[in-house]
Scaffold this motif. Structure first.
Motif, PDB file in Angstrom:
ATOM      1  N   SER A  30       0.837  -1.271  -0.024  1.00  0.00           N
ATOM      2  CA  SER A  30      -0.161  -0.063   0.055  1.00  0.00           C
ATOM      3  C   SER A  30       0.777   1.132   0.002  1.00  0.00           C
ATOM      4  O   SER A  30       1.835   1.546   0.898  1.00  0.00           O
ATOM      5  N   LEU A  31       0.719   2.156  -0.991  1.00  0.00           N
ATOM      6  CA  LEU A  31       1.470   3.362  -0.987  1.00  0.00           C
ATOM      7  C   LEU A  31       0.915   4.463  -1.372  1.00  0.00           C
ATOM      8  O   LEU A  31      -0.160   4.545  -1.680  1.00  0.00           O
ATOM      9  N   VAL A  32       1.460   5.538  -0.728  1.00  0.00           N
ATOM     10  CA  VAL A  32       0.751   6.964  -0.872  1.00  0.00           C
ATOM     11  C   VAL A  32       1.958   7.795  -1.949  1.00  0.00           C
ATOM     12  O   VAL A  32       3.097   7.801  -1.577  1.00  0.00           O
ATOM     13  N   MET A  33       1.466   8.383  -3.020  1.00  0.00           N
ATOM     14  CA  MET A  33       2.475   8.954  -3.996  1.00  0.00           C
ATOM     15  C   MET A  33       1.866  10.351  -4.148  1.00  0.00           C
ATOM     16  O   MET A  33       0.825  10.684  -4.174  1.00  0.00           O
ATOM     17  N   THR A  34       2.725  11.450  -3.847  1.00  0.00           N
ATOM     18  CA  THR A  34       2.475  12.796  -3.966  1.00  0.00           C
ATOM     19  C   THR A  34       3.339  13.284  -5.123  1.00  0.00           C
ATOM     20  O   THR A  34       4.646  12.832  -5.605  1.00  0.00           O
ATOM     21  N   THR A  35       3.117  14.276  -5.671  1.00  0.00           N
ATOM     22  CA  THR A  35       3.722  15.183  -6.587  1.00  0.00           C
ATOM     23  C   THR A  35       3.631  16.631  -6.415  1.00  0.00           C
ATOM     24  O   THR A  35       2.587  17.080  -5.823  1.00  0.00           O
ATOM     25  N   GLY A  36       4.579  17.369  -6.662  1.00  0.00           N
ATOM     26  CA  GLY A  36       4.740  18.939  -6.494  1.00  0.00           C
ATOM     27  C   GLY A  36       5.675  19.488  -7.302  1.00  0.00           C
ATOM     28  O   GLY A  36       6.764  18.847  -7.468  1.00  0.00           O
ATOM     29  N   HIS A  37       5.643  20.759  -7.532  1.00  0.00           N
ATOM     30  CA  HIS A  37       6.414  21.523  -8.498  1.00  0.00           C
ATOM     31  C   HIS A  37       7.621  21.936  -7.402  1.00  0.00           C
ATOM     32  O   HIS A  37       7.421  22.670  -6.720  1.00  0.00           O
ATOM     33  N   GLY A  38       8.558  21.605  -7.673  1.00  0.00           N
ATOM     34  CA  GLY A  38       9.989  22.020  -6.866  1.00  0.00           C
ATOM     35  C   GLY A  38      11.053  20.929  -7.079  1.00  0.00           C
ATOM     36  O   GLY A  38      11.107  19.852  -7.637  1.00  0.00           O
ATOM     37  N   GLU A  39      12.231  21.056  -6.293  1.00  0.00           N
ATOM     38  CA  GLU A  39      13.315  20.425  -6.281  1.00  0.00           C
ATOM     39  C   GLU A  39      13.443  19.229  -5.282  1.00  0.00           C
ATOM     40  O   GLU A  39      13.924  18.267  -5.390  1.00  0.00           O
TER      41      GLU A  39
END
Length: 136
Positions: A30-39
């Motif tokens: 079971s995984l939680v994946m996030t994404t966001g603009h930045g380094e």
């Protein structure tokens, strides 16, 4: 006497409390994946988060959890190897612009703790090198 001994022997194990069976024969995935603009995730606010559960049944808020789990299975959970699956098989060219996007993955894969972070140069590269797992 033999009848009483036989009855006690047979009835004994039945009267003991039953041991609880494991909830599943499959290791948790079971995984939680996030994404966001930045380094870096530490300095980037997540813009999108999805879940994917790849245990016996495939579920989650990921747009295509079944394909994401299939891709994760193909690389045995090695997130760095996702790029080897489908490097831009859509034929869509990616620009060389630098608009970093960071992806994090936390949770458990086949019983092993996962804590992953990777920065892609731009969203197009994220989606092509991350196979379907990062296409959200």
């Amino acid at each position: 006497m033999t009848g009483a001994l036989l009855t006690a022997t047979l009835a004994g194990p039945l009267s003991e409390p039953a041991h609880s069976a494991p909830a599943s024969l499959y290791a948790p995935s079971s995984l939680v994946m996030t994404t966001g603009h930045g380094e870096k995730a530490a300095t980037t606010a997540p813009e999108r988060a999805v879940t994917v559960n790849c245990a016996y049944t495939t579920t989650g808020t990921h747009p295509d959890p079944r394909q994401a789990c299939a891709d994760l299975d193909r690389v045995n959970g090695d997130l760095d190897r996702l790029a080897t699956l489908r490097v831009n098989e859509t034929g869509r060219p990616c620009t060389k612009e630098y608009r970093p996007i960071v992806v994090t993955v936390e949770g458990v894969w086949r019983g092993t703790r996962v804590n992953y972070e990777h920065t892609f140069a731009n969203p197009c590269i994220k989606e092509t090198q991350g196979a379907s797992a990062f296409a959200f």
